[in-house]
Scaffold this motif. Structure first.
Motif, PDB file in Angstrom:
ATOM      1  N   GLY A  18      27.446  14.844 -43.566  1.00 27.51           N
ATOM      2  CA  GLY A  18      28.742  14.215 -43.341  1.00 27.51           C
ATOM      3  C   GLY A  18      28.602  12.949 -42.521  1.00 27.51           C
ATOM      4  N   GLY A  21      27.354  10.066 -44.493  1.00 27.53           N
ATOM      5  CA  GLY A  21      28.163   9.648 -45.623  1.00 27.53           C
ATOM      6  C   GLY A  21      27.728  10.191 -46.971  1.00 27.53           C
ATOM      7  N   LYS A  23      28.610  12.520 -49.036  1.00 28.01           N
ATOM      8  CA  LYS A  23      29.692  13.479 -49.227  1.00 28.01           C
ATOM      9  C   LYS A  23      29.386  14.474 -50.339  1.00 28.01           C
ATOM     10  CE  LYS A  23      34.554  13.070 -50.127  1.00 28.01           C
ATOM     11  NZ  LYS A  23      35.581  12.137 -50.566  1.00 28.01           N
ATOM     12  N   LYS A  24      28.703  13.988 -51.384  1.00 23.93           N
ATOM     13  CA  LYS A  24      28.498  14.850 -52.559  1.00 23.93           C
ATOM     14  C   LYS A  24      27.495  15.956 -52.295  1.00 23.93           C
ATOM     15  CE  LYS A  24      29.933  11.880 -56.280  1.00 23.93           C
ATOM     16  NZ  LYS A  24      29.587  10.480 -56.499  1.00 23.93           N
ATOM     17  N   ILE A  26      27.330  17.867 -49.604  1.00 28.16           N
ATOM     18  CA  ILE A  26      27.758  18.900 -48.648  1.00 28.16           C
ATOM     19  C   ILE A  26      27.919  20.249 -49.331  1.00 28.16           C
ATOM     20  CG2 ILE A  26      29.628  19.579 -47.120  1.00 28.16           C
ATOM     21  CD1 ILE A  26      30.027  16.643 -46.484  1.00 28.16           C
ATOM     22  N   ARG A  89      39.063  12.377 -47.311  1.00 30.73           N
ATOM     23  CA  ARG A  89      38.051  12.223 -46.269  1.00 30.73           C
ATOM     24  C   ARG A  89      36.977  13.301 -46.413  1.00 30.73           C
ATOM     25  NH1 ARG A  89      38.002  15.318 -41.752  1.00 30.73           N
ATOM     26  NH2 ARG A  89      39.569  16.944 -41.572  1.00 30.73           N
ATOM     27  N   PRO A  90      35.756  13.032 -45.935  1.00 28.16           N
ATOM     28  CA  PRO A  90      34.719  14.062 -46.015  1.00 28.16           C
ATOM     29  C   PRO A  90      35.098  15.252 -45.135  1.00 28.16           C
ATOM     30  CG  PRO A  90      33.978  12.187 -44.722  1.00 28.16           C
ATOM     31  CD  PRO A  90      35.267  11.783 -45.361  1.00 28.16           C
ATOM     32  N   GLU A  92      33.142  17.607 -43.787  1.00 26.77           N
ATOM     33  CA  GLU A  92      31.990  18.301 -43.209  1.00 26.77           C
ATOM     34  C   GLU A  92      32.364  19.055 -41.938  1.00 26.77           C
ATOM     35  OE1 GLU A  92      32.353  15.084 -42.916  1.00 26.77           O
ATOM     36  OE2 GLU A  92      31.963  14.529 -40.841  1.00 26.77           O
TER      37      GLU A  92
END
Lengths: 459, 166
Positions: A18, A21, A23-24, A26, A89-90, A92
């Motif tokens: 997270g 950046g 994101k994919k 996680i 938003r991410p 995480e």
């Protein structure tokens, strides 16, 4: 032990992805990490290893309950991407907090020392307080977090005071040493000991949501984001019950006159208050919250009827309650996404357009009500049989009355889905997203209904 | 002998500043006197050979909690005299509550046999060295796992404090 390490590492990796950046990455990490932890957890089966000076006891009870907790968490993560689809938003931090609270839950099932119990409960609760408020723009969510935090920290105070008094009486935090003390001083238990035990029972009753300490449940469950409510109602409750059971079973089995009466009072009050309050709810989410209270009452019976295979009964009941609750909440997420409300009216006519989803909801409701041949029935049946064997017939009669009352409110969404017409005539858009996952959980519930004997004889 | 003088000095400071907490007119003075009380008590802990407790006491009470108090007093602008009216009812309630605590303290002291109390200054249990040994051997697992608790608290604080873009 290794499951805790795995989950902690996965949570930290999630945080790092997270932060950088990615994101994919996680969710794939979580979907690899949780099954890995599940497998690693199974490794100590039948070995009963005690780690770090009896701090962590890896017996079959621990492994079965930890496996259940990990599996429930995995099921909840299956719904996470659909639930948070519109959030850009991410996420995480939310995922990491869920994993951290899972670590707390894993500690609670396995503690061999009261320090570990307290630490586990705090890790689980602290993350849940934060998760309850994770929908920052929603005032209801903020309210839920605040209420949960204030009442929860108060209950932790009770628990800690109880632990301190027990330590004062026995001179040890170790469950084995406390058991030894109990055996030696069975005839003259000091007041400090019994008050400490009572305070601990109060703290734990709060955490499992048993009356008269259930008052936080409806507001917190209703205000939190639905995915988090599902997590709280399943992982939080199962972990707290496993901890409660282990505490009573490993140390206080010989002095049941100290805690049995209070627990019976708790159980009766919980069953009656939970079931009767659920009758008057218009919001299905709030009704499910009260149903969670009522089920806490049934699960307390497993602790009261301690002898025999109560651990297996508790495991079976936890499995049936958790899977059915996840199914019901998943349908609720879908309905809420489409209609924007949790009220029972928003279920009207669901069966016509989305028969699969309506079927899943029906299965979940019937299982929670305890209708044969679903797993909810075999769980309740085994529970009542083991309670009657221990001479708790009046308690079982009250529980059966409560169950009969519960059929009414569990059938209300079903009636709305099948027999009430809706104003809208188009199928739900959100159903496309949720259909596969909901079908999967409902099928799981049906499959589990065939093998209650396997689960109950596991430990 | 030095220890006795130190004890008397610290006790005088503690009692004086505790009294001043109550007697000061301005809330901010009360807060500062409370800090002084905590420091005096920390000195007592060191005299009793409880170094760890003394340090934790200073860090937690004098450090964290007092700063919180000071901020609250300053931010809410409470630093004015006569903001909290002292009616007769409040005085009576306070007298009863304080008096009950006093009676309980006297009662528990009376039933306590002072002769059997061992001198805690002789015991080595509060030394940082012994505490560290216990923490890193017997209580290693809880010690390590508490890091998860703190990490989740930090993550949560950032999550709640961060401003979402959408």
């Amino acid at each position: 032990m290794y499951a805790i390490i795995t989950i902690s590492i996965v949570a930290i990796i999630v945080l790092f992805f997270g932060a950088f950046g990615k994101k994919k990455m996680i969710l794939p990490v979580i979907f690899v990490g949780l099954p890995l932890a599940f497998i690693v957890n199974l490794m100590g089966w039948n070995q009963s290893i005690h780690y770090f000076n009896e701090m962590y006891i890896d017996d079959n009870f621990t492994i079965a309950f930890n496996g259940l907790l990990l599996f429930i968490a995995l099921l909840i993560f299956v719904f996470a991407p659909v639930y948070y689809k519109s959030v850009k938003r991410p996420l995480e931090d939310i995922y990491a907090l869920i994993l951290f609270s899972l670590v707390g839950g894993l500690m609670m099932t396995a503690f061999g020392n009261l320090v570990m119990l307290f630490l586990g409960i705090e890790t689980l609760s602290l993350s849940l307080y934060l998760l309850a408020g994770s929908k920052k723009s929603d005032p209801r969510s903020n309210e839920a977090a605040m209420k949960y935090f204030l009442t929860g920290s108060f209950a932790s105070g009770f628990l800690l005071f109880g632990i301190a008094l027990l330590y004062g009486a026995c001179g040890s935090f170790n469950l084995e040493d406390i058991k030894l003390y109990v055996i030696q001083n069975q005839a003259n238990i000091p007041a400090m000991f019994s008050i400490g035990l009572l305070l601990m029972a109060v703290g734990l009753a709060f955490k499992v949501g048993a009356a008269p300490f259930h008052f936080w449940i409806p507001d917190v469950y209703e205000g939190s984001p639905t995915l988090i409510t599902t997590y709280m109602a399943t992982v939080g409750k199962v972990a707290a019950f496993a901890a409660f059971f282990r505490l009573i079973n490993s140390s206080f089995g010989d002095v049941d006159f100290l805690w049995k009466t209070s627990l019976i009072v708790f159980a009766v009050a919980t069953i009656l208050i939970g079931n009767f309050a659920a009758l008057y709810q218009d919001s299905v989410k709030r009704m499910m919250a009260y149903s969670g209270v009522a089920h806490a009452g049934y699960m307390l019976i497993a602790i009261i009827a301690l002898k025999g295979n109560a651990a297996g009964v508790l495991l079976l009941y936890s499995v049936s309650y958790s899977i059915a609750t996840i199914t019901a909440f998943a349908v609720l997420m879908m309905v809420r996404k489409e209609t924007g409300s949790f009220s029972i009216k928003s279920f009207n006519g669901l069966a016509k357009h989305n028969p699969t989803v309506a079927f899943a909801m029906t299965i979940a409701m019937l299982s929670l009500a305890g209708i044969p041949p679903l797993i909810g029935f075999s769980a309740k049946y085994q529970l009542f049989v083991s309670a009657i064997e221990q001479g708790q017939l009046p308690l079982v009669i009250i529980a059966i009355v409560g169950s009969m009352v519960s059929v009414y409110y569990y059938l209300r969404p079903v009636v709305a889905m099948y027999f009430t017409r809706s104003i809208e005539s188009t199928p739900f858009e959100a159903a496309k997203l949720y259909k596969k996952q909901i079908l999967f959980v409902a099928l799981l519930l049906i499959i589990l209904s065939f093998i209650p004997g396997l689960i109950i004889n596991l430990i | 002998m030095f220890q006795v003088y130190l004890f008397l000095f610290l006790s005088c400071v503690a009692l004086f500043s505790a009294m001043m907490v109550l007697l000061s007119k301005k809330p901010i003075h009360s807060v500062l006197y409370l800090t002084l009380t905590f420091f005096a008590l920390a000195g007592h802990y060191i005299l009793l050979n409880a170094q760890f407790l003394a340090v934790v006491h200073v860090i937690v009470y004098a450090g964290a909690i007092m700063v919180l108090f000071l901020f609250t007093v300053m931010l809410l602008n409470l630093n004015k005299e006569g903001q909290f009216p002292k009616t007769t009812l409040v005085k009576i309630i306070a007298a009863i509550a304080g008096g009950l605590l006093f009676v309980v303290l006297i009662g528990s002291l009376k039933s306590f046999d002072l002769a059997t109390v061992s001198n805690p200054a002789v015991s080595q249990i509060g030394l940082v060295k012994n505490l560290g040994k216990t923490l890193f051997s017997q209580y290693l697992l809880p010690f390590e796992l508490s890091s998860i608790l703190f990490l989740s608290a930090m993550v949560g604080a950032v999550m709640l404090g961060k401003k979402d873009k959408e």
